[in-house]
Design a protein around this motif. Structure first.
Motif, PDB file in Angstrom:
ATOM      1  N   ALA A   1       0.996  -1.185  -0.066  1.00  0.00           N
ATOM      2  CA  ALA A   1       0.034  -0.072  -0.082  1.00  0.00           C
ATOM      3  C   ALA A   1       0.741   1.197  -0.097  1.00  0.00           C
ATOM      4  O   ALA A   1       0.838   2.261  -0.714  1.00  0.00           O
ATOM      5  CB  ALA A   1      -0.772  -0.062   1.143  1.00  0.00           C
ATOM      6  N   TYR A   2       1.925   1.121   0.691  1.00  0.00           N
ATOM      7  CA  TYR A   2       3.070   2.304   0.853  1.00  0.00           C
ATOM      8  C   TYR A   2       3.717   2.596  -0.550  1.00  0.00           C
ATOM      9  O   TYR A   2       3.369   3.846  -1.056  1.00  0.00           O
ATOM     10  CB  TYR A   2       3.957   1.920   1.812  1.00  0.00           C
ATOM     11  N   LEU A   3       3.900   1.738  -1.271  1.00  0.00           N
ATOM     12  CA  LEU A   3       4.558   1.932  -2.430  1.00  0.00           C
ATOM     13  C   LEU A   3       3.587   2.214  -3.552  1.00  0.00           C
ATOM     14  O   LEU A   3       3.701   2.991  -4.400  1.00  0.00           O
ATOM     15  CB  LEU A   3       5.420   0.663  -2.920  1.00  0.00           C
ATOM     16  N   ALA A   4       2.490   1.347  -3.410  1.00  0.00           N
ATOM     17  CA  ALA A   4       1.475   2.167  -4.177  1.00  0.00           C
ATOM     18  C   ALA A   4       1.096   3.443  -4.174  1.00  0.00           C
ATOM     19  O   ALA A   4       0.672   4.097  -5.266  1.00  0.00           O
ATOM     20  CB  ALA A   4       0.155   1.080  -4.225  1.00  0.00           C
ATOM     21  N   LEU A   5       0.974   3.700  -3.062  1.00  0.00           N
ATOM     22  CA  LEU A   5       0.343   5.275  -2.693  1.00  0.00           C
ATOM     23  C   LEU A   5       1.558   6.337  -2.928  1.00  0.00           C
ATOM     24  O   LEU A   5       1.117   7.432  -3.347  1.00  0.00           O
ATOM     25  CB  LEU A   5       0.096   5.252  -1.230  1.00  0.00           C
TER      26      LEU A   5
END
Length: 494
Positions: free
Chosen positions: A250-254
């Motif tokens: 989620a962190y990398l996607a965001l």
């Protein structure tokens, strides 16, 4: 016989001369060694300036951009020396990575993050800190950005020398604010944005520390303090690694892939949940096999957290390269575009060669000067093992997601170091709690003197106070330095 004596004397003289030469070489080596790092850094700064001249060709503002490129390279080196330590320090302190391995992973993933997913647009004058209309003309704006770039680099350099991990993004923000005030008065500052940044000084480390402490409590209560630690680990380690995989996805996607594709928060959370569940299911048989034959003690548990910790350090480096490099070279991109077009009220596109300077500068800074801060974060604040370091890495990813949901600007430096503080202070609280419990169970047990209990604190207070002080004064110090540099440029150089 005389000839033999002469030969012997000549050999003795030769031995003495060779001894002097070897001693001289050794002394020269010791003298020259401290200069190797700064020498290589200086060469890189010069090459960055030459790269700028090569890409721009002969224009009226070529020399200005060449100087700015040198300042940008200097800033990137300081980011590598200071900021990257926060991602690698916990893994090195936990002995999951050697110093050389940490530097190699960070160099590769920081560069990939900067070049593949680095921010392609920097908002007007460093995220709206200064109103562009307040600037008199393009030249004033260029000198203000030049002062911001140099002052932030000097401040981060000083912090590294003192041994305090600080936010390079906050340093750039302070530099832009100070130069903007000197160029166009206090009215030019967007104080709403600055108040959010000031709030992040408190929110980032507190939230990161609380999340790290919460996960350490979970590990201790569900695994470490259980009678059968291995059986507990087989159940909980796949869940914990699944949570980590989901959080980082989620962190990398965001945050880390915004150049490639725009993803909103709910979509990022959905991606994270799917990846987390998949990793959890995959790891159940993997952890079962890995735990076979392990002894029922804490040392065995470290093996199960080693690889996830290394992966988390790599992912943190990628995301850091994707985000913070663009912030650091933002003023340089602004100078390049303004020098080329004369316009300074638009959003600034970062040229690829500017991102290369940022990526390679970080790599050089980490390789040449990074170990000092890596040791500070990894082992000198509090003692870390793979479980504690895992909690720090996981808290960094989750805190960024929570902050994005709340709309708060946060510092990766403050989050990571706050996580280390959170783990350390939780250990102190847990040790005190267990001691009180033991004393209540056995009232006749010898008590530890108050002075001895203070000496046994698990967080080094001197480092804690130094780092907090550096955090508090970063923006005002960088702003003051930037204003002074701008006034010097305006009154004595231009």
């Amino acid at each position: 016989m005389a000839d033999n004596n002469n030969d012997a004397r000549h050999l003795e003289t030769l031995d003495r001369d060779l001894g002097r030469i070897s001693t001289l070489e050794m002394a020269t080596g010791y003298v020259a060694r401290p200069m190797v790092g700064p020498g290589i850094a200086l060469v890189f700064v010069v090459l960055a300036g030459l790269m700028a001249a090569l890409f721009l060709g002969q224009t009226n503002n070529t020399m200005i951009v060449v100087i700015a490129a040198g300042f940008g390279a200097y800033m990137a080196i300081n980011i590598g020396a200071n900021d990257v330590a926060n991602n690698m320090g916990p893994a090195v302190g936990a002995n999951a990575l050697t110093m050389g391995g940490a530097i190699a992973i960070a160099v590769v993933f920081e560069s990939l993050g900067a070049l593949l997913a680095g921010g392609d647009v920097v908002s007007t004058i460093a995220k709206g800190i200064i109103a562009p209309e307040a600037m008199v003309d393009a030249n004033t704006f260029i000198w203000a950005m030049m002062a911001a770039l140099l002052s932030s680099a000097l401040w981060v350099n000083l912090a590294t020398w003192v041994g305090a991990p600080v936010s390079t993004t906050h340093s750039v923000v302070g530099g832009v604010m100070g130069a903007g005030i000197a160029a166009a008065s206090f009215a030019a500052v967007n104080w709403a944005t600055m108040s959010k940044i000031a709030a992040s000084w408190v929110i980032s480390p507190v939230l990161g520390g609380a999340i790290a402490a919460g996960f350490l409590w979970l590990i201790k209560s569900r695994i470490i303090y259980q009678p059968d630690k291995i059986a507990a680990a087989r159940k909980w380690v796949p869940i914990l690694v699944g949570i980590m995989a989901g959080a980082f996805s989620a962190y990398l996607a965001l945050k880390g892939l915004k150049k490639i594709i725009k993803i909103d928060l709910m979509t990022a959370l959905g991606i994270g949940a799917a990846v987390g569940v998949a990793v959890w299911l995959i790891l159940i048989p993997v952890i079962r096999r890995q735990s076979e034959g392990l002894e029922n003690r804490n040392k065995s548990l470290k093996i199960l957290f080693g690889i996830p910790l290394v992966v988390s350090a790599a992912l943190l480096s990628f995301a850091h390269g994707a985000n913070d490099v663009a912030n650091a070279v933002g003023p340089l991109a602004a100078i390049v575009q303004t020098a080329a077009t004369g316009s300074f009220t638009e959003a600034f596109q970062i040229p690829f060669w500017v991102m290369i300077i940022g990526a390679f500068g970080i790599s050089f800074g980490l390789f040449l000067f990074g170990p000092k801060l890596i040791r500070m974060v990894g082992s000198q604040i509090t003692k870390l093992n793979p479980m504690r370091a895992y909690c720090v890495a996981l808290s960094a990813a989750i805190t960024v997601i929570v902050a994005s949901w709340l709309g708060l600007p946060v510092s990766s430096t403050h989050i990571a170091v706050g996580g280390v503080f959170g783990v350390g202070f939780f250990r102190e609280w847990d040790a005190e709690r267990r001691l009180r419990k033991a004393l209540n169970a056995k009232p006749d047990r010898p008590r530890v003197a108050a002075e001895e209990r203070r000496r046994r604190k698990l967080v080094r207070r001197s480092h804690f106070l130094t780092i907090i002080a550096a955090w508090v004064i970063t923006v005002p110090a960088a702003a003051t330095l930037s204003a002074i540099i701008f006034l010097i440029i305006q009154n004595f150089i231009v």
